[in-house]
Design a protein around this motif. Sequence first.
Motif, PDB file in Angstrom:
ATOM      1  N   LEU A  70       0.831  -1.206   0.000  1.00 21.49           N
ATOM      2  CA  LEU A  70       0.000   0.000   0.000  1.00 21.49           C
ATOM      3  C   LEU A  70       0.863   1.252   0.000  1.00 21.49           C
ATOM      4  O   LEU A  70       0.568   2.234  -0.701  1.00 21.49           O
ATOM      5  CB  LEU A  70      -0.913  -0.024   1.223  1.00 21.49           C
ATOM      6  CG  LEU A  70      -2.222   0.752   1.148  1.00 21.49           C
ATOM      7  CD1 LEU A  70      -3.063   0.295  -0.018  1.00 21.49           C
ATOM      8  CD2 LEU A  70      -2.990   0.608   2.457  1.00 21.49           C
ATOM      9  N   ASP A  71       1.943   1.231   0.766  1.00 18.30           N
ATOM     10  CA  ASP A  71       2.803   2.410   0.843  1.00 18.30           C
ATOM     11  C   ASP A  71       3.558   2.652  -0.460  1.00 18.30           C
ATOM     12  O   ASP A  71       3.838   3.803  -0.816  1.00 18.30           O
ATOM     13  CB  ASP A  71       3.779   2.271   2.015  1.00 18.30           C
ATOM     14  CG  ASP A  71       3.073   2.396   3.359  1.00 18.30           C
ATOM     15  OD1 ASP A  71       1.958   2.949   3.382  1.00 18.30           O
ATOM     16  OD2 ASP A  71       3.627   1.943   4.373  1.00 18.30           O
ATOM     17  N   ALA A  72       3.891   1.585  -1.183  1.00 20.88           N
ATOM     18  CA  ALA A  72       4.515   1.762  -2.495  1.00 20.88           C
ATOM     19  C   ALA A  72       3.538   2.436  -3.460  1.00 20.88           C
ATOM     20  O   ALA A  72       3.918   3.325  -4.231  1.00 20.88           O
ATOM     21  CB  ALA A  72       4.962   0.411  -3.050  1.00 20.88           C
ATOM     22  N   ALA A  73       2.266   2.041  -3.398  1.00 21.21           N
ATOM     23  CA  ALA A  73       1.252   2.679  -4.233  1.00 21.21           C
ATOM     24  C   ALA A  73       1.050   4.135  -3.825  1.00 21.21           C
ATOM     25  O   ALA A  73       0.915   5.025  -4.675  1.00 21.21           O
ATOM     26  CB  ALA A  73      -0.066   1.913  -4.128  1.00 21.21           C
ATOM     27  N   LEU A  74       1.041   4.392  -2.525  1.00 17.16           N
ATOM     28  CA  LEU A  74       0.856   5.755  -2.033  1.00 17.16           C
ATOM     29  C   LEU A  74       2.000   6.657  -2.500  1.00 17.16           C
ATOM     30  O   LEU A  74       1.776   7.809  -2.900  1.00 17.16           O
ATOM     31  CB  LEU A  74       0.777   5.739  -0.508  1.00 17.16           C
ATOM     32  CG  LEU A  74       0.497   7.067   0.192  1.00 17.16           C
ATOM     33  CD1 LEU A  74      -0.828   7.662  -0.257  1.00 17.16           C
ATOM     34  CD2 LEU A  74       0.503   6.864   1.712  1.00 17.16           C
ATOM     35  N   ALA A  75       3.226   6.138  -2.467  1.00 16.86           N
ATOM     36  CA  ALA A  75       4.376   6.923  -2.925  1.00 16.86           C
ATOM     37  C   ALA A  75       4.251   7.252  -4.408  1.00 16.86           C
ATOM     38  O   ALA A  75       4.613   8.363  -4.836  1.00 16.86           O
ATOM     39  CB  ALA A  75       5.669   6.150  -2.661  1.00 16.86           C
ATOM     40  N   ARG A  76       3.751   6.317  -5.200  1.00 15.05           N
ATOM     41  CA  ARG A  76       3.520   6.584  -6.619  1.00 15.05           C
ATOM     42  C   ARG A  76       2.547   7.749  -6.809  1.00 15.05           C
ATOM     43  O   ARG A  76       2.752   8.638  -7.634  1.00 15.05           O
ATOM     44  CB  ARG A  76       2.947   5.340  -7.289  1.00 15.05           C
ATOM     45  CG  ARG A  76       3.949   4.309  -7.711  1.00 15.05           C
ATOM     46  CD  ARG A  76       4.627   4.718  -8.996  1.00 15.05           C
ATOM     47  NE  ARG A  76       5.284   3.597  -9.664  1.00 15.05           N
ATOM     48  CZ  ARG A  76       6.012   3.732 -10.744  1.00 15.05           C
ATOM     49  NH1 ARG A  76       6.185   4.915 -11.287  1.00 15.05           N
ATOM     50  NH2 ARG A  76       6.592   2.686 -11.302  1.00 15.05           N
ATOM     51  N   LEU A  77       1.462   7.732  -6.033  1.00 12.72           N
ATOM     52  CA  LEU A  77       0.426   8.751  -6.178  1.00 12.72           C
ATOM     53  C   LEU A  77       0.860  10.097  -5.620  1.00 12.72           C
ATOM     54  O   LEU A  77       0.285  11.132  -5.971  1.00 12.72           O
ATOM     55  CB  LEU A  77      -0.861   8.288  -5.488  1.00 12.72           C
ATOM     56  CG  LEU A  77      -1.496   7.018  -6.070  1.00 12.72           C
ATOM     57  CD1 LEU A  77      -2.713   6.621  -5.260  1.00 12.72           C
ATOM     58  CD2 LEU A  77      -1.861   7.220  -7.537  1.00 12.72           C
ATOM     59  N   ALA A  78       1.861  10.093  -4.730  1.00 13.13           N
ATOM     60  CA  ALA A  78       2.351  11.340  -4.147  1.00 13.13           C
ATOM     61  C   ALA A  78       3.415  12.011  -5.002  1.00 13.13           C
ATOM     62  O   ALA A  78       3.816  13.143  -4.716  1.00 13.13           O
ATOM     63  CB  ALA A  78       2.899  11.068  -2.742  1.00 13.13           C
ATOM     64  N   ALA A  79       3.873  11.324  -6.061  1.00 12.38           N
ATOM     65  CA  ALA A  79       4.903  11.901  -6.928  1.00 12.38           C
ATOM     66  C   ALA A  79       4.350  13.132  -7.654  1.00 12.38           C
ATOM     67  O   ALA A  79       3.155  13.207  -7.940  1.00 12.38           O
ATOM     68  CB  ALA A  79       5.374  10.865  -7.939  1.00 12.38           C
ATOM     69  N   PRO A  80       5.206  14.121  -7.940  1.00 17.13           N
ATOM     70  CA  PRO A  80       4.732  15.366  -8.574  1.00 17.13           C
ATOM     71  C   PRO A  80       4.031  15.146  -9.910  1.00 17.13           C
ATOM     72  O   PRO A  80       3.130  15.903 -10.269  1.00 17.13           O
ATOM     73  CB  PRO A  80       6.023  16.178  -8.748  1.00 17.13           C
ATOM     74  CG  PRO A  80       6.978  15.617  -7.741  1.00 17.13           C
ATOM     75  CD  PRO A  80       6.635  14.170  -7.620  1.00 17.13           C
ATOM     76  N   ASP A  81       4.427  14.140 -10.658  1.00 15.94           N
ATOM     77  CA  ASP A  81       3.838  13.918 -11.981  1.00 15.94           C
ATOM     78  C   ASP A  81       2.744  12.853 -11.968  1.00 15.94           C
ATOM     79  O   ASP A  81       2.350  12.340 -13.014  1.00 15.94           O
ATOM     80  CB  ASP A  81       4.921  13.527 -12.987  1.00 15.94           C
ATOM     81  CG  ASP A  81       5.671  12.259 -12.556  1.00 15.94           C
ATOM     82  OD1 ASP A  81       5.526  11.850 -11.379  1.00 15.94           O
ATOM     83  OD2 ASP A  81       6.403  11.687 -13.389  1.00 15.94           O
ATOM     84  N   ALA A  82       2.219  12.508 -10.786  1.00 19.81           N
ATOM     85  CA  ALA A  82       1.195  11.467 -10.687  1.00 19.81           C
ATOM     86  C   ALA A  82      -0.112  11.921 -11.324  1.00 19.81           C
ATOM     87  O   ALA A  82      -0.411  13.120 -11.362  1.00 19.81           O
ATOM     88  CB  ALA A  82       0.961  11.117  -9.226  1.00 19.81           C
ATOM     89  N   PRO A  83      -0.908  11.005 -11.836  1.00 17.27           N
ATOM     90  CA  PRO A  83      -2.209  11.367 -12.423  1.00 17.27           C
ATOM     91  C   PRO A  83      -3.108  12.041 -11.389  1.00 17.27           C
ATOM     92  O   PRO A  83      -2.996  11.787 -10.185  1.00 17.27           O
ATOM     93  CB  PRO A  83      -2.793  10.023 -12.859  1.00 17.27           C
ATOM     94  CG  PRO A  83      -1.627   9.108 -12.966  1.00 17.27           C
ATOM     95  CD  PRO A  83      -0.644   9.563 -11.940  1.00 17.27           C
ATOM     96  N   THR A  84      -3.995  12.853 -11.862  1.00 12.75           N
ATOM     97  CA  THR A  84      -4.915  13.568 -10.977  1.00 12.75           C
ATOM     98  C   THR A  84      -6.321  13.003 -11.038  1.00 12.75           C
ATOM     99  O   THR A  84      -7.255  13.606 -10.524  1.00 12.75           O
ATOM    100  CB  THR A  84      -4.954  15.063 -11.339  1.00 12.75           C
ATOM    101  OG1 THR A  84      -5.355  15.207 -12.713  1.00 12.75           O
ATOM    102  CG2 THR A  84      -3.591  15.699 -11.127  1.00 12.75           C
TER     103      THR A  84
END
Length: 221
Positions: A70-84
Motif C-alpha cells: 500500500l505504501d509503495a502505491a501511495l508513494a507513486r500517487l504522491a509523486a509530482p507527476d502522478a495522475p490527478t
Amino acid sequence: MSDAALTLAEEIVLLALDDDSGRPVGRAGMAPDRALAGALLMQLALAGRVDTDRDRLILVDARPTGDAALDAALARLAAPDAPTDARGAIPLLARDAPAARAMILDRLVARGLLRRVEDRVLWILPDRRYPKAPGRPEVAEARARLRALLLREELPEPHDALLLGLARAAGLLPLIFSEAELEAVQPWLGVVTRIESLNRSLGVAVADIRGVGLGTTRRDG
C-alpha cells in the motif's frame, strides 16, 4: 500469525488463485494487474489517504500506512507527476502490480494462508505456485461473503461492495457462481456495484479491465 482482517488487495489476490494448484485464474493479460491496482487504490481511499470523485483523485494524507504494498502505491500517487484522476492512477499502479502481488503473497504465506511450492517445468523453467492452506476459513471467506451478498440480496459493507466490483472486473465471478446463479443475480449485481460512491467513481477506471462498464449486465460477471 496475525489475526487481522484481510485487506481488499489480499482478498482479490486470494480470489485469483486456484484453490488446489495455486495458479492464477480469471482474466488474462493486464486484468489481474489492473484489478490489484484498483484494490490498492480503493484501500488507500478507505484508509483516508486519497479521495476521489468522477473527475479528480486527491492526495489527502501521504503518511505511510505500514503496509508495504500500500505504501509503495501511495508513494507513486504522491509523486509530482502522478495522475490527478482515478482513471490515470489505475494503469500507473498496475505497473507495480507484480511487485505488490509478490509482497502480498509473501505476507499470506507468512500468515499460513498459502503455501509456497517451487517446481520446474520440463526440469528447466521455474514454476512457483501458491496453493491455499487446507482448513483455514479465511481462504474461502471472501467467496462465501460474495455468494451471500448476491444470492441473498444482502446490502454490502463498503469493503464488500468494492471487492465485488473488482472481482467482476477481473472476471472472477464465473469461478464463484454457476452460470444459472450468475443469470439470477444480475439485477442485484447491478444495484450493488452502484451503491458506493467510491465504487462508482473508480468504476470507469476499473472498467478498462473488461472493456465494458461495470454496471452493464453480462452473464460472464
